[in-house]
Design a protein around this motif. Structure first.
Motif, PDB file in Angstrom:
ATOM      1  N   ALA A  63       0.830  -1.210   0.000  1.00 44.99           N
ATOM      2  CA  ALA A  63       0.000   0.000   0.000  1.00 44.99           C
ATOM      3  C   ALA A  63       0.864   1.260   0.000  1.00 44.99           C
ATOM      4  O   ALA A  63       0.592   2.221  -0.728  1.00 44.99           O
ATOM      5  N   VAL A  64       1.907   1.254   0.820  1.00 43.34           N
ATOM      6  CA  VAL A  64       2.796   2.419   0.911  1.00 43.34           C
ATOM      7  C   VAL A  64       3.530   2.644  -0.410  1.00 43.34           C
ATOM      8  O   VAL A  64       3.623   3.784  -0.909  1.00 43.34           O
ATOM      9  N   ILE A  65       4.054   1.576  -1.005  1.00 42.82           N
ATOM     10  CA  ILE A  65       4.799   1.706  -2.266  1.00 42.82           C
ATOM     11  C   ILE A  65       3.887   2.203  -3.386  1.00 42.82           C
ATOM     12  O   ILE A  65       4.262   3.085  -4.166  1.00 42.82           O
ATOM     13  N   VAL A  66       2.662   1.656  -3.466  1.00 38.94           N
ATOM     14  CA  VAL A  66       1.718   2.093  -4.504  1.00 38.94           C
ATOM     15  C   VAL A  66       1.341   3.556  -4.304  1.00 38.94           C
ATOM     16  O   VAL A  66       1.323   4.351  -5.252  1.00 38.94           O
ATOM     17  N   ALA A  67       1.050   3.940  -3.060  1.00 38.10           N
ATOM     18  CA  ALA A  67       0.640   5.315  -2.761  1.00 38.10           C
ATOM     19  C   ALA A  67       1.744   6.315  -3.106  1.00 38.10           C
ATOM     20  O   ALA A  67       1.483   7.361  -3.717  1.00 38.10           O
ATOM     21  N   VAL A  68       2.979   6.003  -2.734  1.00 38.99           N
ATOM     22  CA  VAL A  68       4.085   6.915  -3.025  1.00 38.99           C
ATOM     23  C   VAL A  68       4.371   6.953  -4.524  1.00 38.99           C
ATOM     24  O   VAL A  68       4.740   8.002  -5.064  1.00 38.99           O
ATOM     25  N   SER A  69       4.157   5.844  -5.225  1.00 36.95           N
ATOM     26  CA  SER A  69       4.318   5.835  -6.686  1.00 36.95           C
ATOM     27  C   SER A  69       3.305   6.765  -7.346  1.00 36.95           C
ATOM     28  O   SER A  69       3.630   7.488  -8.299  1.00 36.95           O
ATOM     29  N   VAL A  70       2.076   6.756  -6.832  1.00 40.27           N
ATOM     30  CA  VAL A  70       1.040   7.675  -7.335  1.00 40.27           C
ATOM     31  C   VAL A  70       1.455   9.122  -7.075  1.00 40.27           C
ATOM     32  O   VAL A  70       1.289  10.003  -7.930  1.00 40.27           O
ATOM     33  N   MET A  71       2.010   9.381  -5.875  1.00 33.46           N
ATOM     34  CA  MET A  71       2.504  10.724  -5.553  1.00 33.46           C
ATOM     35  C   MET A  71       3.580  11.154  -6.538  1.00 33.46           C
ATOM     36  O   MET A  71       3.605  12.297  -7.011  1.00 33.46           O
ATOM     37  N   MET A  72       4.485  10.236  -6.879  1.00 28.95           N
ATOM     38  CA  MET A  72       5.581  10.550  -7.804  1.00 28.95           C
ATOM     39  C   MET A  72       5.033  10.922  -9.181  1.00 28.95           C
ATOM     40  O   MET A  72       5.498  11.879  -9.812  1.00 28.95           O
ATOM     41  N   LEU A  73       4.014  10.195  -9.645  1.00 27.86           N
ATOM     42  CA  LEU A  73       3.423  10.472 -10.953  1.00 27.86           C
ATOM     43  C   LEU A  73       2.634  11.774 -10.960  1.00 27.86           C
ATOM     44  O   LEU A  73       2.607  12.497 -11.964  1.00 27.86           O
ATOM     45  N   ALA A  74       1.987  12.079  -9.839  1.00 27.41           N
ATOM     46  CA  ALA A  74       1.103  13.256  -9.780  1.00 27.41           C
ATOM     47  C   ALA A  74       1.830  14.542  -9.415  1.00 27.41           C
ATOM     48  O   ALA A  74       1.284  15.628  -9.601  1.00 27.41           O
ATOM     49  N   ALA A  75       3.052  14.441  -8.922  1.00 23.58           N
ATOM     50  CA  ALA A  75       3.757  15.612  -8.380  1.00 23.58           C
ATOM     51  C   ALA A  75       3.944  16.717  -9.415  1.00 23.58           C
ATOM     52  O   ALA A  75       3.571  17.874  -9.188  1.00 23.58           O
ATOM     53  N   THR A  76       4.521  16.389 -10.565  1.00 18.69           N
ATOM     54  CA  THR A  76       4.799  17.424 -11.576  1.00 18.69           C
ATOM     55  C   THR A  76       3.535  18.013 -12.187  1.00 18.69           C
ATOM     56  O   THR A  76       3.418  19.239 -12.278  1.00 18.69           O
ATOM     57  N   PRO A  77       2.542  17.193 -12.596  1.00 21.78           N
ATOM     58  CA  PRO A  77       1.292  17.785 -13.107  1.00 21.78           C
ATOM     59  C   PRO A  77       0.612  18.705 -12.095  1.00 21.78           C
ATOM     60  O   PRO A  77       0.109  19.775 -12.462  1.00 21.78           O
TER      61      PRO A  77
END
Length: 253
Positions: A172-186
């Motif tokens: 859950a933590v890895i998936v959530a942080v991966s989503v954060m990484m993808l959403a950060a720049t947009p």
């Protein structure tokens, strides 16, 4: 085979539908909890020179992942952080409470400072530009790491309350942080292109900071209320942006 023998007990949940439901719920919760962290990172990195923004975001979010994984590895210690260490004002304060209060105060201070700078920008140029940029990047990374710690502890304690399966927590933590990484720049680009969003986001940070302080003092505010208020405010601002664009188009004809 020894590695498989070691891992197999931790992934026994794959045949349990209840565990899958817990995993999906926890992923959603972790992503939602990460929104606070992401807004702060976006606002902070937008103040850096353009060439330093993406590396700073990646470093900040990567640090958030590392902190969460380290905290999960020391989960027995994290659980003990909820044990009261002293009592004041009729409330037993734990280390978690103290961390939340400190993080909340920092967020309130930072958001207030940024609001003041946005409303009444002070132009103080340092003659040493290189020195200023270096300090800005170092200061941004330090502040991101500080808030990463606060949000990571809250995130892991939420995970502990949701499930006993350590593998589910890690996924859950890895998936959530991966989503954060993808959403950060947009998200950061959207905030930069829409100045009014900056003020709205700073208002969110103020509210989140006050909520952390209240939680630290034992007054728990349900997250649903907070995100409902944020969602409503975002909806109103979205309608305002739409109205401004239509007005600008009509003025252009």
């Amino acid at each position: 085979m020894p590695l498989i023998d070691f891992l197999s007990p931790h992934f026994a949940f794959v045949s349990d539908p209840t565990a899958w439901a817990a995993l999906l719920t926890l992923i959603v919760l972790e992503v939602v909890l990460g929104i606070d962290n992401l807004i702060f990172i976006s606002i902070l990195t937008n103040k850096l020179p353009e060439a330093q923004r993406v590396p700073a975001r990646r470093l900040g979010i990567s640090a958030a992942l590392v902190m969460r994984l380290i905290l999960l590895a020391t989960i027995s210690i994290i659980v003990q952080l909820t044990t009261p260490v002293f009592t004041a004002f009729g409330h037993g304060f734990s280390w978690r409470d103290l961390i939340l209060v400190a993080g909340g105060l920092f967020l309130v201070w930072k958001a207030t400072k940024e609001i003041h700078h946005t409303v009444d920008p002070a132009e103080h140029e340092d003659p040493s530009v290189a020195k200023t940029l270096q300090l800005s990047l170092a200061g941004a990374i330090f502040q991101i790491l500080l808030l990463d710690l606060v949000f990571s502890i809250d995130s892991i304690i939420t995970a502990v309350g949701m499930t006993d399966e350590i593998a589910i927590m890690y996924i859950a933590v890895i998936v959530a942080v991966s989503v954060m990484m993808l959403a950060a720049t947009p998200l950061a680009n959207f905030i930069e292109k829409n100045p009014t969003i900056v003020m709205l986001a700073l208002g969110f940070l103020l509210m989140i900071g006050m909520t952390l302080i209240a939680d630290g003092f034992g007054y728990h505010v349900p997250k649903g209320y907070i995100y409902a208020a944020m969602g409503f405010s975002a909806l109103v601002e979205g309608l305002n942006m739409l109205a401004r664009r239509r007005k600008a188009r009509r003025g252009g004809h």
